[in-house]
Design an enzyme around this catalytic site. Structure first.
Site, PDB file in Angstrom:
ATOM      1  N   GLU A  59       0.810  -1.223   0.000  1.00  0.00           N
ATOM      2  CA  GLU A  59       0.000   0.000   0.000  1.00  0.00           C
ATOM      3  C   GLU A  59       0.844   1.275   0.000  1.00  0.00           C
ATOM      4  O   GLU A  59       0.549   2.218  -0.716  1.00  0.00           O
ATOM      5  CB  GLU A  59      -0.910  -0.026   1.237  1.00  0.00           C
ATOM      6  CG  GLU A  59      -1.742   1.206   1.461  1.00  0.00           C
ATOM      7  CD  GLU A  59      -2.519   1.143   2.762  1.00  0.00           C
ATOM      8  OE1 GLU A  59      -3.339   2.047   2.983  1.00  0.00           O
ATOM      9  OE2 GLU A  59      -2.306   0.196   3.553  1.00  0.00           O
ATOM     10  N   LYS A 122      -9.111   4.208  -2.700  1.00  0.00           N
ATOM     11  CA  LYS A 122      -9.679   3.469  -1.562  1.00  0.00           C
ATOM     12  C   LYS A 122     -11.064   4.028  -1.243  1.00  0.00           C
ATOM     13  O   LYS A 122     -11.243   5.235  -1.078  1.00  0.00           O
ATOM     14  CB  LYS A 122      -8.748   3.596  -0.362  1.00  0.00           C
ATOM     15  CG  LYS A 122      -9.147   2.729   0.826  1.00  0.00           C
ATOM     16  CD  LYS A 122      -8.080   2.805   1.903  1.00  0.00           C
ATOM     17  CE  LYS A 122      -8.423   1.903   3.072  1.00  0.00           C
ATOM     18  NZ  LYS A 122      -7.388   1.970   4.129  1.00  0.00           N
ATOM     19  N   CYS A 172      -5.879  -2.326   1.733  1.00  0.00           N
ATOM     20  CA  CYS A 172      -5.830  -2.631   3.161  1.00  0.00           C
ATOM     21  C   CYS A 172      -7.128  -3.276   3.658  1.00  0.00           C
ATOM     22  O   CYS A 172      -7.581  -4.261   3.099  1.00  0.00           O
ATOM     23  CB  CYS A 172      -5.477  -1.359   3.930  1.00  0.00           C
ATOM     24  SG  CYS A 172      -4.914  -1.637   5.614  1.00  0.00           S
TER      25      CYS A 172
END
Length: 201
Positions: A59, A122, A172
């Protein structure tokens, strides 16, 4: 195991996962930026020898804003062309719309030619890690995310494409939300990739 056995056989991909093992306390320290990047370059070259169809970095493997670092952009382009495999990596990103800027936690896909082939912002942000919920009510919590920044979430799933298939990139802890994962599948993702920065504190 039973459910996995029910999945029909399909095309196989060789995916190389590059793990730089960068400690949390130095990953954003500018003094270690070059060392960290060189480490990822070396690991990527080694992974490419095996003939990867996709190379995946974590990430926050690039401890800089990709959009604003032309020198690192050129190095990533050269690395991807040398490796002969697309690269998925994470980087903070800025979006501008209607005169307003927003910070995103983004996964970029570079094609074999080194061009940005797509990205995924995200969508499910970490409360008190990437944003403060109910800001007006919880104003006192703002210092908790000062070091990270105040991110805004992506609007929709973007299915990314490599020569051997289409996939969804989850960042994540997004992977724990079944509804979000299903949206990628409905959009045509054939497999999923989760990039994260699991590390010792």
């Amino acid at each position: 195991m039973f459910r996995l056995e029910q999945h029909p056989a399909g095309a196989t991909l060789n995916i190389a996962v590059v793990q730089g093992n960068v400690p949390q306390d130095i990953k954003w320290d500018r003094r270690f930026r070059e060392e960290t990047f060189r480490n990822h370059e070396d690991l990527t070259r080694a992974a490419a020898i095996g003939g990867a169809d996709l190379i995946v970095w974590s990430e926050s493997a690039t401890a800089f804003v990709y959009q604003r670092e032309p020198a690192y952009q050129q190095r990533l382009t050269a690395l991807v062309r040398e490796s002969g495999a697309p690269l998925l990596f994470g980087s903070p990103a800025f979006m501008s719309a209607s005169g307003k800027s927003s910070l995103r936690n983004r996964a970029y896909l570079l094609s074999v030619g080194g061009q940005v082939a797509g990205w995924q912002d995200k969508q499910q942000l970490v409360p008190f890690g990437e944003f403060v919920p109910f800001k007006r009510l919880l104003f006192f919590a703002r210092p908790l995310v000062q070091a990270v920044g105040s991110f805004e979430s992506g609007e929709r799933p973007e299915v990314l494409t490599v020569p051997k298939g289409r996939f969804g990139a989850l960042v994540c802890y997004e992977v724990i939300f079944p509804a979000l994962v299903r949206r990628f599948a409905r959009e045509g993702a054939e497999f999923l990739v989760n990039i994260t920065n699991d590390a010792l504190v």
